[in-house]
Design a protein around this motif. Sequence first.
Motif: not given
Length: 842
Positions: A7, A745, A748, A753
């Motif tokens: 991420l 996203p 998650q 996140l």
Amino acid sequence: MNATPSLRRRSRGRTSTVSVGFLIINAVVLDALFVVGAVAVWPIYRDSAFVVVVAAALVLAHLIACAGLRWRWSGWWVALAAMGTYLVVGVPLASPASLTRLDALLPALLGVVTAPITGWKDLLTLELPLGSYQTTLAPALLLFLGIPTAALSLAWRATQLWVLSAPLGLVLTAFGVLFGARSLSAPVIGGVRVPGALEVFVGAAAILLALTFTVWRTVHRRRRALRSAEVASGVRTTGRTGSAVAGRVGIASGMIVLALTAGALIAPWAIAGQPRDVLRAGIDPRIELAGQLSPLSQYRQFFTDEQFDTVLFTVEGAEGADRVRLATLSFFDGQVARAIDPAAGVADQTTAFVRVPASLPAPPDTTPSTAEVTVGAYEGIWVPTVGSLTSIVFEGGGSGDRADGFFYNAETRMGIALPEPGLVPGTVYRQRGAVEGEAPPLAELTPGRDTPQLPATIVPESVTDWIAAQEAPTGGEGLQVLIDRLRARGFLSHALAVDAEQPAQWTTALGDYAFEPSRAGHSTDRIDRLFTALLDRQNEMGGDDDAALVAGVGDDEQFAVAATMIADQLGFASRIVLGARLVDAGDTGAVPACVAGECRGANMSAWIEVQDASGLWVPVDVTPQHEVGMRPDLEQRRDPQNPTEVRQEVAEPVLPAEANPADSGERDEDDTTTETDLSALWTALRIAGISLLGLVVLVGPFLLVVLLKALRRRTRRGSPDAVDRFTGGWDEYVDTAVDHGYPAPRTQTRSELAAGYASEAGGDRGALLAEWTDRSVFDVAEPTADDSARFWEIVDEERQRFAGEAGWWARLRARLSLRSFARSRRTPARRRTTTRPGRDRR
């Protein structure tokens, strides 16, 4: 599960790895579709400059699409790159001639910039082919650069929207059809002209290529999905046998070939002779012309003392031409002669006025001639032209506006300058034309039809009675006899009354002239009075001595309409022409020719043109004679000097109004109102309006994105439901991160996140947002207003943190990014199908 490393990786988009072969096949099929579109657009230009524009635009489109794929540009940056490229190469490609003239460079640049907004007007109002006239190639450059760039970018990069590539390619073909000519092309196939063959080929090829691209991409995607399933499951799929595939391909190909063959054989003959509904058919100055007074109704103004000896315009050059044309009036409705028929459709070529590109083709069997016209005291929309116009160039200040407002009708050989006032004193233009050779004698012409065309309701019975009384032969010989007798038995008069002490100049110029009053107008009633007088005189006197049968009083206004009625009764198509002679024809009864090219009011005349069965138009003078006066015993039969209806006066008592002291005193008899000249203001407003419109077109989409995001944020923050305010705040936090380059996203949790979106320096604001959002959704207690306000304060702090991590360029890019909107479309709407314990959701 810890997704933080993935991420934390910034991304501009997800682009799967594709092979070079995949890119090449996409480009080849789409390029073929673009080339077909170029073939469809070719009839609009028919110039080698168009080929250069298309080739250069396609090369640049491929380069921009490749750059967007290589550096993973967003759609906004691809569009900006295409727009910037268009502005840079616009003038060299769309208006190469302007590079050699410094004074033409700025108008060319302005034309390129405004082409996306106003370019359609040039395409629809100019006569085809356009060639490379001014900046008419700019719309083609814009389309062949922008559409291929978008289509290739979608085909190479989009996983879902690639289906739009083929429809985008079809837009080029549709552009060629909609902006094309009113008539179908007629290429020669096997020695036979086949109307519409090119259109059938282009349409079939475009549809077939679009279908090929769609089918190939669908099959390619299905195969990739099967290979992915095999890799994931380890189970091999069984494909179709070669014979089965060959059979399916054969059946499909046979159906396509059969359909194309049937269409190619049947369509050209089915649509032959049918009008083609295109955008060009609805764009013409018919509305402007419909509101204009007939120039024939204003004919007598040329013989007022103000204009009789005043130079209206000067024609220099015009070798081989004997007349200059001002207006052609092909229609008569019983009241006035008109340039257009209000009842005719836009497909009628006699009313199809179009703008003139660089040049028009010259009719066969003509001689080129060049004339320079300088406008003197003349003002009006009717433009003096010589012969069949092939090109026109206006000179001096405002030449560009005059060129844009000039319209021409090749069928009637008439030009008009719109909007009003049209031509003004001092206007200079150079006109190239094609002049026909010496016309055949009128007696040798053959009528093109057997019956009259004018309705019987507008042709007086006296016309047919007078024609029958002449016992003239038929055809051109009969027309010659009738026109000669009409002129010999008429008497020239331009006014209803003249001052005996100070006679008008036109009466003095006629020498030993005995004035006879003549009523203006050329309606059916006026023509009926003319022929009735002629017929009564002939019945009374008998014989065929023209000098004894002079009875019809009038001028070219009445006699031109009378001559067209005679020609129509004999089967000749005819029309009235207003203009002047450049060369003296030796006819003592005709209006004198212009001296040294200077055309004055005294030289203005109206004549008719009659059409031979071969299609040739022959001019015929109709001015009545003025040497032989009216007979005294016919005084009672001439037109009354005062045609107005006299009514008995009726006296009615009128009580005086109460006196008003403010009304006392003398009034100025010369009460004039000074009008303010607002032309400069309107010009400034027009320029400002066009500039503002261009600015809105360029900046409007970006402002719309910013506005939509602000409205979305306001809606989320102001939601009446407390839970929606928390979930909306979380969505705003995620959308801001996505717009700043963080990945959207997927699977998650909110906490995962938030950890991925956390800053390098740490901080738990994102985790706090995730915790509060989960609590608002699953906790029993209702969130308070203070909690909601604090939550949105944290959201604003996080938004500022995202913006502060990058430079100003990245912040601007994030504000204009559409990635958050795409995420919102992919994310299912939040649905609460259950209620939390202790919460009343009524």
